[in-house]
Enzyme design. Structure first.
Site, PDB file in Angstrom:
ATOM      1  N   SER A  97       0.762  -1.291   0.000  1.00 19.82           N
ATOM      2  CA  SER A  97      -0.057   0.023   0.001  1.00 19.82           C
ATOM      3  C   SER A  97       0.727   1.318  -0.005  1.00 19.82           C
ATOM      4  O   SER A  97       0.189   2.344  -0.210  1.00 19.82           O
ATOM      5  CB  SER A  97      -1.132   0.083   1.233  1.00 19.82           C
ATOM      6  OG  SER A  97      -1.677  -1.068   0.852  1.00 19.82           O
ATOM      7  N   HIS A 157     -15.460   0.689   1.860  1.00 20.87           N
ATOM      8  CA  HIS A 157     -15.292   1.909   2.462  1.00 20.87           C
ATOM      9  C   HIS A 157     -16.449   3.180   2.140  1.00 20.87           C
ATOM     10  O   HIS A 157     -15.995   4.347   2.625  1.00 20.87           O
ATOM     11  CB  HIS A 157     -13.651   2.586   2.219  1.00 20.87           C
ATOM     12  CG  HIS A 157     -12.710   1.756   2.772  1.00 20.87           C
ATOM     13  ND1 HIS A 157     -12.169   0.800   1.985  1.00 20.87           N
ATOM     14  CD2 HIS A 157     -12.176   1.558   3.825  1.00 20.87           C
ATOM     15  CE1 HIS A 157     -11.086   0.132   2.612  1.00 20.87           C
ATOM     16  NE2 HIS A 157     -11.267   0.642   3.810  1.00 20.87           N
ATOM     17  N   CYS A 173      -7.743   2.414   1.088  1.00 21.69           N
ATOM     18  CA  CYS A 173      -8.741   1.643   0.325  1.00 21.69           C
ATOM     19  C   CYS A 173      -8.122   1.274  -0.980  1.00 21.69           C
ATOM     20  O   CYS A 173      -7.536   2.037  -1.871  1.00 21.69           O
ATOM     21  CB  CYS A 173      -9.642   2.851  -0.109  1.00 21.69           C
ATOM     22  SG  CYS A 173     -11.023   1.932  -1.192  1.00 21.69           S
TER      23      CYS A 173
END
Lengths: 384, 624
Positions: B328, B371, B384
């Site tokens: 991420s 989300h 996300c």
């Protein structure tokens, strides 16, 4: 005949004291000067020490001087009478070392008499000179110059040469041949015989080559091209060149020879002492030494020329030529003119036998000088 | 009769005189020949032989200069030299090596192994070259041997210099180590320095020691010595002093470095901290380290094998050679690519239902229920996936790859410490070359969240976050600050050409990750005055873990298959100064394993700004 005898009767034998006064003092001085150069160099080789070489050499020279004086006092007649017996004894000694050598290791050339060791091959030089002088003294001039009368002298030369070659000691054998040839030459040998002889020697060289030992051949190869193997057999001769050459005109100074002091120069206290002199005292020092040698040789010639008997003349000249042979071979060797053969520089190199033999030779030469007026009978042994 | 005799006598005496005079002429000629030969050698060729005589006796001996020290930015010594008390043996000066060693054994134990080694070396070297019998002696033993040495034939007590690293394993991956020049070095690294030909001369084999080896080495001095024919030194004729090696100052702050190393202890992890203004490396940690002193004093075969077999890989410099999927943390790049391409802006909201369908494949978000509709700042805050899947789908892999490159990913920085890896940033061209086929639509989605083919080193991740923190300037990381008296200029850092508004959005997202409610690294918040930290968590799948099943999060999964934990960050948010990347192998989750460590290190670094100064020298254990 009676007249000759009467001559002897007329001349009273000089007293030993008178004989001492009659010594050739310039010769003694020249010899001492040369030996002193040797002492100096041996002192330097030891890094500025009398030990281990210089002091012993001085003692030896002293002993040699005594022998010289004793020999000088001995009547020339006795020397002539002793010529053949001395020659015979020397041949026996050569046979003994040859025989004993088979049980020793390698080239056994020495006889140990306890106090001193003698090298019969050194004595052979003196013996040959005396024997040849004795022989030609007894021959008429007509006989002496002929070819057929060469048989005996060639035999006298050939016997010790053969024995010395078997040791093997090429250097001494060559010196014996040289001495013999010189005596034959001055005894009036015909020129055509001399030229024929020289041609024969030239023809024999390639044959003789085959009989050389490997180490002797190697020395010749090295001589022909020392730089081919600078760390092997050529090392000695290269370092010798460098020592000589780097000395220049006046040398690096006493005790200042780097080649010798730092051990690059091999055998510098014996056979290679001239390069050491050359390095520390330069061309000037070497020339002085050669000059002194030349003076000794000149005196030798004058003694030979002024002697009354043929024996004395020939003996004096033979001994002078013997001395010359040492000088020539040693100097030519260390300067790379001829291959390396183990011959010392007379009176300078460290070594007992050479010193004593050379001094003995000068003793006989001095005896010739002291007794230069003596007449000797043709065939006489002892005739006092 | 008498007349005949007299005439004959006269004949032969005059013949003798003539011939003798001829011999005299011959003798004179021969002596003249000898003198002319002397003249040739001693006068004509004297110069040549004088030169030869000098080359005979004069030797040049190289004197190794002391190696330069390595210090940190506050002059704390990181590498220096200490005396090495050792005993040498000169084979030529003893009649029996055994006897000499027997005598030596009264002072120091002499093992059979040492004997064999000494004898073997004595055989292969020339007799005058000294062979080391034992080194690393303590002073007491050495002093005793030194005193007795005249009675020990061939034994020489000698003080050498040896490299020492006081911080042992805390700097191993920065400094590297030195050891003797090898055959290989001579083949590959010969720079013409005669010192390299000195037997046993130490050169840098890794790390900064290798990178700055030439200045550290210095310049060898030369001693002219007179030797005799046996090679023994007689006296010194002259001496040209060499130059000691230059001291090297690093950008590191040993205090932060040591703190970071301690913090990563017992983990297989790495951390790189960079000053965002100029690219100076403040801390550069790969854990576990090794003790470079062991390379100096030597270690056993067993120890070497153990180090190689250690699953924590102490010999690997993970900070620049460890290639990890950035996970991420890579969403920063994807976000920037979207913003710069105009595919999204600060207000663009994308709805996350918890998954995204692409063809027959379903790509999941890590939050099952989704989300909801998020903008880029929110998407970063909660990490996300779906938001960035969509951005990836819109801009394509090649736009992401181009952006990644601008932030240093897939790049090498010509970093001083050798061993940089490039990592992988997939693109159409790359995949064609590598696999002979074009990209699949799914590749864009995987790439967008830093999985799939994407890999990067911790150093690259630190550079990436640095360039974000400094507003888009392409700083280059570097660790050498000064060589001798000459400061090393920081490499130019030209602007990357990113709109400030785009950078600001990303920075805001990273700020939210740590400081906003619901951020993935909310527990790693820094609360001190002027210490506000922004960051981004990452969790990277370990290759091959999928075959075991699931996302390999649970504690039931074997350690070596657990996910890697990543965290990148910078601080203070208001005026960024430091950026950092932390990777903890198999740490399972960025927020859980990496962020807390990063927080502590960052806090330490920020506190140092208030009280700078040299770090107190650690319990620097000097070996030997």
């Amino acid at each position: 005949m009676a007249g000759v005898r009467a001559l002897h009767m007329d001349r009273p034998r000089p007293s030993p004291f008178a004989k001492l006064l009659d010594l050739h003092w310039p010769l003694l001085l020249a010899i001492t000067a040369i030996a002193s150069i040797g002492f100096l160099m041996l002192y330097s080789v030891a890094g500025g020490n009398l030990d281990p070489w210089a002091m012993r050499q001085i003692v030896r020279f002293g002993v040699g001087l005594v022998i010289l004086l004793v020999f000088a006092m001995i009547d020339i007649k006795l020397w002539m009478a002793l010529a053949y017996p001395f020659y015979g004894v020397t041949i026996v000694l050569l046979l003994v070392v040859q025989f004993a050598g088979r049980f020793g290791k390698g080239a056994e050339r020495w006889i140990d008499l306890g106090i001193i060791q003698i090298q019969p091959s050194e004595l052979a030089k003196l013996a040959l000179v005396l024997a040849l002088a004795r022989f030609f003294h007894g021959r008429s001039f007509e006989d002496a110059v002929k070819l057929k009368s060469l048989v005996v002298p060639l035999g006298l030369i050939g016997l010790p040469v053969a024995l010395v070659l078997m040791q093997p000691n090429l250097g001494t054998a060559l010196i014996l041949c040289f001495i013999g040839a010189c005596i034959l030459f001055v005894s009036g040998l015909r020129w055509w015989i001399i030229i024929a002889g020289l041609l024969a020697v030239a023809g024999a060289v390639p044959i003789g080559w085959e009989f050389l030992h490997d180490y002797q051949k190697q020395r010749v190869y090295t001589f022909l091209d020392p730089e081919s193997d600078p760390l092997g057999t050529g090392y000695n001769i290269m370092q010798s060149y460098i020592a000589m050459g780097s000395g220049g005109l006046f040398g690096k100074g006493f005790l200042g020879g780097t080649q010798s002091q730092l051990d690059f120069l091999p055998e510098k206290h014996t056979d290679f002492i001239l390069p050491m002199l050359g390095e520390e005292f330069g061309f000037a020092g070497c020339t002085v030494l050669v000059g002194l040698y030349a003076l000794v040789l000149l005196i030798g010639f004058t003694i030979a020329l002024s002697a009354r008997s043929h024996f004395a003349r020939l003996a004096a000249l033979g001994l002078t030529m013997n001395f010359l042979a040492y000088i020539l071979i040693n100097m030519a060797m260390v300067m790379g003119v001829i291959p390396v053969v183990g011959i010392p520089l007379p009176l300078v190199s460290y070594g007992g036998t050479a010193m004593l033999t050379v001094m003995m030779g000068f003793g006989i030469l001095m005896s010739v000088h002291v007794h230069r007026q003596s007449d000797l009978p043709r065939h006489g042994g002892l005739a006092f | 009769m008498a007349t005949h005799n007299e005439r004959e006598e006269y004949e032969r005496s005059s013949a003798f005189t003539r011939r003798a005079l001829l011999l005299g002429v011959g003798t004179t000629a021969l002596l003249g020949g000898l003198v002319s030969r002397m003249y040739q050698l001693q006068i004509l060729d004297a110069d040549k032989f004088r030169t030869l005589s000098d080359t005979n006796r004069i030797n040049l001996q190289l004197l190794p200069p002391p190696r330069g020290r390595i210090v940190d930015r506050f002059q704390v010594e990181l590498a220096s030299n200490r005396p090495n008390y050792r005993v040498l043996l000169v084979p030529d000066q003893t009649d029996s090596i055994d006897m000499s060693l027997d005598l030596l054994s009264h002072f120091v134990p002499v093992t059979q192994k040492m004997r064999d080694k000494v004898k073997r070396e004595a055989r292969t070297k020339s007799g005058l070259a000294a062979v080391t019998v034992v080194d690393g002696l303590n002073w007491d033993v050495f002093a005793k041997i030194n005193l007795a040495a005249p009675d020990l034939p061939g034994i020489v007590a000698d003080v050498g210099q040896v490299r020492t690293y006081p911080f042992t394993d805390q700097l191993s991956h920065v400094l590297g180590y030195v050891s003797a020049v090898s055959e290989n070095d001579l083949k590959n690294r010969d720079d013409g320095d005669p010192l390299l030909r000195l037997p046993g001369f130490p050169i840098g084999k890794n790390g900064v020691e290798k990178a700055v080896d030439r200045p550290l080495r210095g310049k060898g001095g030369v001693r002219q010595i007179e030797v005799n024919a046996h090679g023994r030194v007689i006296r010194e004729l002259g001496r040209t002093e060499g130059k000691p090696g230059a001291d090297i100052e690093l950008t590191l702050d040993m205090d932060i470095q040591r703190f970071a190393q301690e913090r990563l202890k017992d983990e297989s992890a790495s951390a790189v901290m960079i000053d965002v203004r100029n690219g100076e490396i403040l801390a550069f940690v790969s854990s576990p380290g090794f003790d470079p002193n062991e390379f100096i004093t030597g270690f056993t075969q067993k120890r070497w094998e153990d180090m190689n077999a250690d699953p924590l890989k102490p010999l690997l410099n993970k900070a620049l050679a460890g290639e990890y999927a950035p996970g991420s943390t890579f969403k920063i790049v994807t976000g920037l690519a979207g913003l710069e391409a105009g595919a999204i802006d600060g207000n663009t909201r994308i709805r996350c239902p918890g998954y995204m369908k692409l063809g027959s494949h379903t790509f999941h978000c890590h939050r099952r229920g989704g989300h909801g509709a998020v903008n880029v700042v929110d998407a970063l805050k909660v990490s996300c996936n779906v938001f960035f899947y969509e951005v990836g789908r819109r801009v394509g892999v090649d736009a992401i790859a181009a952006m990644a490159q601008r932030f240093g990913l897939g790049e090498k920085f010509n970093f001083e410490v050798p061993g940089e890896r490039r990592g992988t940033i997939p693109s159409t061209a790359w995949k064609m070359e590598r696999f002979g086929e074009g990209l699949l639509p799914g590749d864009a989605l995987n790439t967008a969240i830093g999985q799939g083919y994407v890999t990067a080193t911790p150093l690259q991740l630190a550079v990436m976050v640095t360039r974000v923190a400094n507003g888009g300037n392409a700083v280059i990381p570097h660790i050498v600050r000064r060589i001798g008296d000459g400061p090393v200029a920081a490499p130019l850092a030209p602007p990357i050409g990113i709109a400030p508004s785009s950078i600001a959005l990303i920075q805001a997202g990273m700020d939210a990750v740590v400081n906003a409610g619901g951020g993935t690294a909310g527990r790693s918040r820094l609360t001190g005055e002027g210490m506000r930290m922004a960051g981004k968590t990452g969790t990277a799948q370990v290759r091959g873990a999928k075959s075991v099943g699931g996302t390999a999060k649970g504690n039931g999964v074997p350690w070596h298959l657990r996910n890697h934990a990543l965290f990148i960050c910078f601080a203070p948010v208001e005026a960024p100064r430091y950026a950092m990347a932390v990777v903890v192998e198999h740490g399972q989750g960025g927020s859980k394993a990496a962020a807390p460590i990063a927080k502590d290190i960052m806090q330490r670094a920020l506190e140092r700004l208030q009280t700078p100064g040299p770090a107190p020298v650690a319990s620097a254990v000097v070996p030997g």
